[in-house]
Design a protein around this motif. Structure first.
Motif, PDB file in Angstrom:
ATOM      1  N   GLY A  15       0.571  -1.429  -0.338  1.00 25.26           N
ATOM      2  CA  GLY A  15       0.116   0.062   0.068  1.00 25.26           C
ATOM      3  C   GLY A  15       0.374   1.079  -0.062  1.00 25.26           C
ATOM      4  N   TRP A  16       1.956   1.270   0.095  1.00 27.30           N
ATOM      5  CA  TRP A  16       2.944   2.257  -0.073  1.00 27.30           C
ATOM      6  C   TRP A  16       3.025   3.519  -1.093  1.00 27.30           C
ATOM      7  N   ASN A  17       2.558   3.077  -2.669  1.00 28.71           N
ATOM      8  CA  ASN A  17       1.675   3.458  -3.813  1.00 28.71           C
ATOM      9  C   ASN A  17       0.521   5.004  -3.259  1.00 28.71           C
ATOM     10  N   ALA A  18      -0.074   4.309  -1.807  1.00 26.73           N
ATOM     11  CA  ALA A  18      -1.466   5.447  -1.797  1.00 26.73           C
ATOM     12  C   ALA A  18      -1.465   5.926  -0.900  1.00 26.73           C
ATOM     13  N   VAL A  19      -0.317   5.952  -0.082  1.00 29.01           N
ATOM     14  CA  VAL A  19      -0.011   6.627   1.269  1.00 29.01           C
ATOM     15  C   VAL A  19      -0.863   7.719   1.389  1.00 29.01           C
ATOM     16  N   THR A  20      -0.707   8.854   0.735  1.00 29.64           N
ATOM     17  CA  THR A  20      -1.675   9.980   0.527  1.00 29.64           C
ATOM     18  C   THR A  20      -2.900   9.815   0.040  1.00 29.64           C
ATOM     19  N   GLY A  21      -3.024   8.842  -0.516  1.00 30.40           N
ATOM     20  CA  GLY A  21      -4.131   9.047  -1.928  1.00 30.40           C
ATOM     21  C   GLY A  21      -5.394   8.868  -1.151  1.00 30.40           C
ATOM     22  N   ASP A  22      -6.339   9.428  -1.966  1.00 28.76           N
ATOM     23  CA  ASP A  22      -7.981   9.252  -1.698  1.00 28.76           C
ATOM     24  C   ASP A  22      -8.053   8.008  -1.309  1.00 28.76           C
ATOM     25  N   PRO A  23      -8.892   8.179  -0.733  1.00 24.55           N
ATOM     26  CA  PRO A  23      -9.254   6.964   0.174  1.00 24.55           C
ATOM     27  C   PRO A  23     -10.663   6.023  -1.097  1.00 24.55           C
ATOM     28  N   ALA A  24     -11.238   7.188  -1.889  1.00 18.69           N
ATOM     29  CA  ALA A  24     -11.880   6.741  -2.497  1.00 18.69           C
ATOM     30  C   ALA A  24     -11.593   6.395  -3.797  1.00 18.69           C
ATOM     31  N   LEU A  39     -12.525  10.776 -16.673  1.00 19.11           N
ATOM     32  CA  LEU A  39     -11.249  10.467 -17.262  1.00 19.11           C
ATOM     33  C   LEU A  39     -11.096   9.641 -15.371  1.00 19.11           C
ATOM     34  N   ARG A  40     -11.804  11.041 -14.565  1.00 17.69           N
ATOM     35  CA  ARG A  40     -11.401  10.684 -13.222  1.00 17.69           C
ATOM     36  C   ARG A  40     -11.283   8.722 -12.331  1.00 17.69           C
ATOM     37  N   ALA A  41     -12.902   8.872 -13.106  1.00 19.22           N
ATOM     38  CA  ALA A  41     -13.530   7.842 -12.785  1.00 19.22           C
ATOM     39  C   ALA A  41     -12.403   6.299 -13.035  1.00 19.22           C
ATOM     40  N   LEU A  42     -11.385   6.423 -13.904  1.00 18.03           N
ATOM     41  CA  LEU A  42     -11.352   5.565 -15.384  1.00 18.03           C
ATOM     42  C   LEU A  42     -10.102   5.335 -15.118  1.00 18.03           C
ATOM     43  N   TYR A  43      -8.900   6.626 -14.449  1.00 18.34           N
ATOM     44  CA  TYR A  43      -7.788   6.479 -13.965  1.00 18.34           C
ATOM     45  C   TYR A  43      -6.883   6.497 -12.805  1.00 18.34           C
ATOM     46  N   LEU A  44      -8.400   7.177 -11.808  1.00 16.37           N
ATOM     47  CA  LEU A  44      -7.962   7.086 -10.292  1.00 16.37           C
ATOM     48  C   LEU A  44      -7.176   6.248  -9.372  1.00 16.37           C
ATOM     49  N   PRO A  45      -8.286   5.031  -9.558  1.00 13.97           N
ATOM     50  CA  PRO A  45      -8.233   4.014  -8.989  1.00 13.97           C
ATOM     51  C   PRO A  45      -7.191   3.357  -9.271  1.00 13.97           C
ATOM     52  N   LYS A  46      -6.789   3.507 -10.397  1.00 17.91           N
ATOM     53  CA  LYS A  46      -5.645   2.173 -10.860  1.00 17.91           C
ATOM     54  C   LYS A  46      -4.205   3.163 -10.582  1.00 17.91           C
ATOM     55  N   LEU A  47      -4.928   4.511 -10.392  1.00 16.30           N
ATOM     56  CA  LEU A  47      -3.140   5.380 -10.655  1.00 16.30           C
ATOM     57  C   LEU A  47      -2.423   5.269  -8.861  1.00 16.30           C
ATOM     58  N   THR A  48      -4.002   5.331  -8.634  1.00 15.85           N
ATOM     59  CA  THR A  48      -3.878   5.707  -6.540  1.00 15.85           C
ATOM     60  C   THR A  48      -3.063   4.278  -6.163  1.00 15.85           C
ATOM     61  N   GLN A  49      -3.638   3.246  -6.662  1.00 16.02           N
ATOM     62  CA  GLN A  49      -2.873   2.113  -6.145  1.00 16.02           C
ATOM     63  C   GLN A  49      -2.157   1.721  -6.584  1.00 16.02           C
ATOM     64  N   GLY A  50      -1.411   2.277  -7.579  1.00 15.20           N
ATOM     65  CA  GLY A  50      -0.276   2.015  -7.622  1.00 15.20           C
ATOM     66  C   GLY A  50       0.094   0.578  -9.229  1.00 15.20           C
ATOM     67  N   ILE A  51      -1.283   0.587  -9.966  1.00 15.05           N
ATOM     68  CA  ILE A  51      -1.454  -0.787 -10.471  1.00 15.05           C
ATOM     69  C   ILE A  51      -1.203  -0.517 -12.105  1.00 15.05           C
TER      70      ILE A  51
END
Lengths: 600, 600
Positions: free
Chosen positions: A89-98, A145-157
């Motif tokens: 989970g180190w990619n996501a430390v400060t990432g948006d919980p959403a 775009l946010r819905a499509l990309y942000l989960p992948k980027l936030t989690q480092g996928i």
């Protein structure tokens, strides 16, 4: 030998003693957090840094990245380390919980970054660049775009990049030539070449999301005609599988890897966009907003890279200075049982170790201050509090970027110097720090550009309002300690340095307004002077805490005694440079600008 | 791109206008020399540097040296270049005419060295190390050894080395373990391992003459038991043929090449001596005399390497700053005909270029001063004049070594910074300067050791007599210019800086005598302060000449105008560091030495 253990005790000091961790955890966004929980996170990050990332640092430098048929491979071990990094989970430390982020404070993110960068700067760039792209998409992209990309980027996928520079333009992005034409379906087609793209192509994630500056047809010339686009390596497909669901390959390819002085484990790419499909992020021709949003985040990040390198250089040098036997202490043998004394007995070695040490601890103290204010800027309940915090972060961003990275290069070179000839030999791993550190003074805006940003943008903004966030606490603190006999040395030193900063500010405000070259001629020294005064303030506060905790027992006794000595060393051996900065500023632009171009 | 053209005009200024070339050519040894003849030699050396050595610099870095079955190969082109170098007599510039040398002044040798080092530092080390070996043999070896080896070494038919360091000892040579046992025939047999031997093995000459420190049986421990030996790679045979007449192979082999940060064209060897035949040079157990004789010559040489690199970095940066278009001048477009202005218009770029420029010209001025005194020390008719000159050279040797090389590293990094991201990419050749320059702060005694040499040996020698050679001319000059209104700025700045140097000297003389750690704690800043004051004196003198020549026409007008601007820049932007040095010295050793070893 490269050595690194997370400096958890000093991090705790900066977080909870020097700064107000209660104010941080009192922000509504962090209500389920406390100092102990933060300590647990930092400890885990330190373990990852030392056990997973550090062992890959020197081998990654020796092996480098490879490019074959458009495929970039990171050094051996990087893929497995990235998988562990992401799983933790180190990619996501400060990432948006959403979007699957942990929603932790920037302050925690900063200290985690410090450790990752200390252990392996090249590795840190892969998740680091993703963070910048994430911020720009979050702030400026459409909901789709946010819905499509942000989960992948936030989690480092998936990973992200910034594609800004072209061969003929770096600092001056208004000159860029990459073009985007509307495709008729709401997307665009991009064509052009970008250079110096960190993590532009690699094998750590299946997909890579490029944030690309380009020109629309009929765009105004210069930076007012630059737009920001999202261009994925693979177009998103059906969302399933470990690759995050990628579809068809997009028209972006890596045409070359740069051969660099250092950060060889980081793939620095030349990318070719050939009719690549992309989506506009933000308004047409307003790409510089998105660029600066990424850039400001990256600039703080680069400063923290510097901090990490200072600590790594320091620890490696201390270890060598304790082990290496050469000569005898000047007053007589300290270890007569050995054929020679360890070199840590020599004043000049002490000077180098203490310099690195106070750079590390001082920059950490300042970094946590700025990160605390960044959290307040994002989460404080009160609008005025948010604005003040934002002002402070804006003001200090160029200082953190430039001063921390200058100190990193200095420290890496001092660590080499402690090692003597062995520091120059590649096998010992120390010269790598000097080569790696050197880029931090250049990328995300050279340190000269940072200085111009400070005097040209940040100082004059809102009629100088930003300075208050720095000047008022210092002035208050000086009043506070003036009568304290234990603090005499620190009060006097701080007051003198603060006085020169005020004079220098006046010099720029008066002469720089009439003649921007006067501001430019003062800029570099003014940035350093600002940074030194901020550090002096934090060191004086640290000294006061150390003096108050003088009676502590056990390891704390050692810690506070060391903190006080370090504070004195800063005032004795680092702060005098503030005087030189002021004298240089005062000399004005004449001799700097007088030489005719042809006479060089 | 690496760029270099010999700075002949500024060399002429240093030689004939700032310093007294007539006094040099009046020395009986140089009676058939004049300024024009020197200019012709320098021009030829510059041509060699630019046309032969510079083109091999970046390729030599990329290719490096190779070791295969004990055979070391230098980078492609080095052999041919060395042959041209030797054929041109460049090995022999300052060599003794009795051995085929040209007998030219050290001053000329220094300027020739500057150019060679500027064009190709790695290449310069092959003839450079030979020079040190030649001096030690000339001064300390038997007549038979001198007759056998000096002609070959002087003419560069054979090369020389210094074999000092072992894996466990560098600075502290008293710890070394290589042993020499008498062979019964007047020669010795040496066994042991040496590291960091520059030019320890290569393919430029058939034979290599190693100067090796080793211990005789029953030698006292420490440096008082170290002797110096001459150990040839091939035993001399019948003196004929282009190889200089070599006989049987001796028991010395290269076991490894060091992989270094830079100077990759220079073969840095690990050497194994296995019962190798050698001859004692100097008295038993007095090897450190010979070592220091080589070392002092090498230390000045390393300072001049620094000077060469400053000039090369400067010229490369100027070229880029003129060509690279980015942004606009702060007051408005300077070249509206172009898409952007060349970056040379920006104050921060100016700051960097001017800093490199004044480092180059200032170090050249100081280097010629020291070289002039070295010639006087060797050739003045009067014994007192020789002694005074020797004192001055001894005093300034650590200053030249350490300050010039510090400036070289600073300048190489500034040149990279001017290049921005392109400076970090290997193809552009600029980062090579930073990697190459870095060794000069380390080898032949780290710069910390230079500072200790200055305060621990040179200052106290002969009750402080050595300082007179520096202090008296400065004090006289200040008196001289005090009433000159054109010189007001320079007189005031010089007087202030000189005042702090006098105070700092007193600080060391009083506190350092009682406590050597106080002297050690002051050493680095004291060395820099001494150097800055010497430079300030030379810049003030240069300014006076430039002011007097104000009415000159043609290119001279540009030259003197530029010289004056440069002098002002030095006083405005470099000399303020003297104040910081003084403040640091005054703070004493307390905070530097107080940290318990375990608290680091």
């Amino acid at each position: 030998m490269q050595t690194y253990a997370a400096p958890l005790r000093d991090m705790r000091f900066a977080l909870t003693e020097l700064h107000d961790v209660a104010a941080l955890t009192a922000l509504p966004a962090f209500s389920d957090l406390d100092a102990d929980a933060i300590a647990t996170i930092l400890e885990a990050a330190g373990k990852l840094a030392t056990e997973v990332l550090l062992p890959l640092n020197a081998p990654g430098d020796a092996h480098g990245c490879t490019l074959e048929n458009g495929v970039v491979r990171t050094p051996p071990g990087f893929r497995a380390a990235y998988a562990a990094f992401r799983a933790g989970g180190w990619n996501a430390v400060t990432g948006d919980p959403a979007y699957g982020g942990q929603g932790l404070p920037q302050t925690v993110g900063m200290l985690v970054s410090e450790m990752i960068c200390a252990a392996n700067l090249s590795f840190s760039l892969y998740p680091g660049l993703t963070a910048g792209a994430t911020i720009a998409i979050d702030r400026f992209a459409s909901d789709a775009l946010r819905a499509l990309y942000l989960p992948k980027l936030t989690q480092g996928i998936w990973a992200g990049t910034m594609c800004l520079t072209e061969a003929h333009c770096g600092t001056d992005l208004g000159l860029l030539r990459t073009r985007a034409v509307p495709a008729g379906d709401g997307s665009y087609r991009l064509t052009g070449s970008k250079i110096f793209v960190s993590a532009g192509e690699h094998d750590l994630t299946e997909n890579i999301v490029h944030m690309v500056l380009a020109r629309l047809p009929g765009a105004p010339p210069g930076i007012k005609g630059v737009s920001l686009f999202l261009v994925p390596k693979y177009l998103p497909g059906t969302d399933s599988g470990p690759d995050g669901g990628v579809g068809a390959r997009n028209g972006v390819t890596c045409t070359a890897l740069e051969h660099k002085m250092g950060i060889k484990g980081s793939a620095t790419c030349q990318l070719s966009f050939d009719d690549a499909q992309g989506w506009l992020v933000g308004a047409p021709h307003k790409g510089m907003h998105g660029m600066f949003t990424m850039m400001n985040s990256e600039r703080l990040g680069v400063g923290i890279q510097g901090l990490g390198l200072i600590e790594a250089a320091y620890q490696s040098a201390v270890r060598y200075a304790r082990d290496r036997l050469q000569g005898r202490a000047l007053p007589g043998p300290r270890r007569p049982d050995l054929p020679a004394d360890p070199i840590i007995v020599h004043p000049d070695v002490r000077r180098m170790l203490m310099t690195m040490r106070v750079h590390a601890e001082g920059c950490r103290a300042l970094g946590v201050w700025v990160a605390n204010r960044l959290d307040a800027a994002e989460h404080a309940a009160d609008a005025r509090a948010r604005r003040d915090a934002e002002d402070f972060v804006a003001l200090m961003t160029p200082v953190v970027k430039a001063m921390f990275t200058d100190f990193a290069v200095e420290s890496a070179n001092l660590a080499m110097q402690v090692h003597g000839g062995h520091g120059y030999i590649r096998d010992h791993g120390i010269e790598q720090y000097a080569r790696d550190a050197r880029i931090t003074q250049i990328y995300e805006g050279t340190n000269g550009i940072q200085a111009l940003d400070l005097v040209g943008r940040k100082l004059p903004a809102h009629a100088g309002r930003s300075l208050r966030g720095l000047f008022h606490p210092i002035a208050d603190f000086i009043e506070n300690i003036r009568a304290d006999p234990d603090m005499e040395k620190f009060a006097a030193g701080l007051e003198r340095a603060f006085g020169t900063l005020q004079l220098a500010t006046r010099h720029i405000a008066t002469r720089g307004l009439a003649d921007p070259e006067e501001a430019g001629a003062a800029a570099g020294d003014y940035l350093r002077l600002t940074g030194l005064v901020a550090l002096a303030y934090l060191w004086a506060r640290a000294a006061r805490i150390a003096i108050a905790r003088h009676g502590a027992a056990g390891p704390d006794q050692t810690f506070y005694a060391a903190k006080r000595i370090s504070a004195e060393f800063f005032f004795d051996r680092i702060l005098p440079d503030a005087t030189a900065c002021y004298l240089k500023i005062r000399s004005g632009k004449a001799s700097m600008m007088a030489m005719p171009e042809t006479a060089f």
